[in-house]
Write an enzyme that holds these catalytic residues in place. Structure first.
Site, PDB file in Angstrom:
ATOM      1  N   ASP A  85      36.859  37.619  56.103  1.00 28.43           N
ATOM      2  CA  ASP A  85      37.480  37.228  55.337  1.00 28.43           C
ATOM      3  C   ASP A  85      37.610  35.586  55.293  1.00 28.43           C
ATOM      4  O   ASP A  85      36.604  34.957  55.658  1.00 28.43           O
ATOM      5  CB  ASP A  85      38.908  37.680  55.252  1.00 28.43           C
ATOM      6  CG  ASP A  85      39.823  37.273  54.067  1.00 28.43           C
ATOM      7  OD1 ASP A  85      39.760  37.961  53.060  1.00 28.43           O
ATOM      8  OD2 ASP A  85      40.943  36.253  54.230  1.00 28.43           O
ATOM      9  N   TYR A 211      44.053  28.515  50.367  1.00 28.03           N
ATOM     10  CA  TYR A 211      43.527  28.700  49.234  1.00 28.03           C
ATOM     11  C   TYR A 211      43.112  27.426  48.237  1.00 28.03           C
ATOM     12  O   TYR A 211      42.290  27.134  47.615  1.00 28.03           O
ATOM     13  CB  TYR A 211      44.036  29.852  48.147  1.00 28.03           C
ATOM     14  CG  TYR A 211      43.797  31.146  48.885  1.00 28.03           C
ATOM     15  CD1 TYR A 211      42.789  32.248  48.426  1.00 28.03           C
ATOM     16  CD2 TYR A 211      44.553  31.617  49.869  1.00 28.03           C
ATOM     17  CE1 TYR A 211      42.600  33.182  48.821  1.00 28.03           C
ATOM     18  CE2 TYR A 211      44.292  32.941  50.421  1.00 28.03           C
ATOM     19  CZ  TYR A 211      43.365  33.793  49.928  1.00 28.03           C
ATOM     20  OH  TYR A 211      43.164  35.071  50.452  1.00 28.03           O
ATOM     21  N   HIS A 263      37.629  46.173  53.855  1.00 27.87           N
ATOM     22  CA  HIS A 263      37.925  44.711  54.219  1.00 27.87           C
ATOM     23  C   HIS A 263      38.485  44.204  55.402  1.00 27.87           C
ATOM     24  O   HIS A 263      38.181  43.089  56.089  1.00 27.87           O
ATOM     25  CB  HIS A 263      38.592  43.989  52.907  1.00 27.87           C
ATOM     26  CG  HIS A 263      38.337  42.471  52.727  1.00 27.87           C
ATOM     27  ND1 HIS A 263      37.010  41.996  52.464  1.00 27.87           N
ATOM     28  CD2 HIS A 263      39.354  41.437  52.948  1.00 27.87           C
ATOM     29  CE1 HIS A 263      37.644  40.541  52.510  1.00 27.87           C
ATOM     30  NE2 HIS A 263      38.638  40.239  52.846  1.00 27.87           N
TER      31      HIS A 263
END
Length: 286
Positions: A85, A211, A263
């Protein structure tokens, strides 16, 4: 071999707890002493017990540079790095920097899409494109909000433990190798540990800023020339084909496809990931 492990979002240092013992003391877990690591597990800036940045500019490149300085101050002159990630984004940035002492990296998330998607695709390549569309589309609401208004959603999440739990649980539900529920793949205590770390450290907003800081990044990562080991987990989103991975990592020293997992590999399948890290980085020890 010193090894720095980097987590992602909504991950944390918690996701590596089941890896530390087998990696540092393989003999106690049925392994070979020759595969032991000195494990360094830093918390990303703004995550968990790390301080909350009070200024902008904490891009993945800056974090990677901080990791280089961290390993230097710890006295390590030759070391490796691993991540998934956002941890894989930071580890990829390390690979692109190739700082002195970095022997190679292991990735369980690969940023290896071509800059221009070809018109003709193999079935595996088409699946990668479809899962990327799912990642950025139906599953991308939280990513978009955190990439544009991290402070706004941060107030709401800091005000509600139920909201914080739902915000993170949805990711566990949608990105793990499960049969419809996150708890098919993850233990309830493991999920509550992960959620509680965000809640008790009030880090919903500060962690979301990664982000915003890196909103220009894409899944077309840089081409790397240092040694790269890769493990692809079947229910990862997006899941990349071997052809694109080989095109991006010119010195691919290990490639494997796990038979289960998604994930959040470190939380879902710690034993598989430990084995892959040992195998993938073993040739760097010489």
């Amino acid at each position: 071999m010193p090894l720095i492990l980097t987590h992602g979002w909504p991950g944390s240092i918690v996701e590596f707890l089941k890896l530390i013992g087998p990696l540092t003391d393989p003999v106690s877990y049925g392994g070979d002493a020759a595969d032991s690591f000195d494990v360094v597990v830093p918390s990303l800036p703004g995550f968990g017990f790390s301080q909350k940045p009070t200024e902008t500019g904490w891009t993945v490149s800056r974090i990677a540079s901080a990791w280089v300085e961290l390993m230097k101050r710890l006295g390590y002159t030759r070391w490796a790095a691993q991540g998934g990630d956002w941890g894989a984004v930071v580890t990829t940035a390390l690979g692109a920097m190739q700082p002195e002492g970095l022997l190679g990296i292991h990735l369980n998330t690969q940023y290896a899409f071509p800059a221009q998607i070809p018109d003709t695709l193999s079935p595996e390549q088409r699946y990668a494109v479809e899962t990327l569309a799912l990642y950025t589309g139906d599953l991308g609401g939280s990513n978009h909000l955190q990439g544009t208004k991290p402070e706004t959603v941060g107030f709401a999440l800091a005000d509600s433990p139920a909201g914080q739990a739902a915000w993170i649980y949805e990711k566990f539900q949608s990105k793990t190798d499960n049969h419809g529920l996150a708890e098919d793949a993850l233990g309830m205590d493991d999920m509550l540990d992960a959620i509680s770390l965000y809640w008790f450290t009030n880090s919903a907003a500060s962690s979301a800023r990664i982000y915003w800081e890196n909103k220009s990044l894409t899944f077309a990562g840089p081409k790397l020339t240092l040694p790269v080991a890769v493990t692809v987990f079947p229910r990862d989103i997006p899941r990349l084909p071997r052809s694109w991975i080989e095109d991006t990592y010119g010195n691919l020293i290990h490639y494997a496809e796990a038979d289960k997992g998604g994930h959040f590999a470190a939380l879902e399948q710690p034993e598989i990931l430990v084995g892959e890290i040992r195998t993938g980085l073993r040739t760097l020890r010489s």
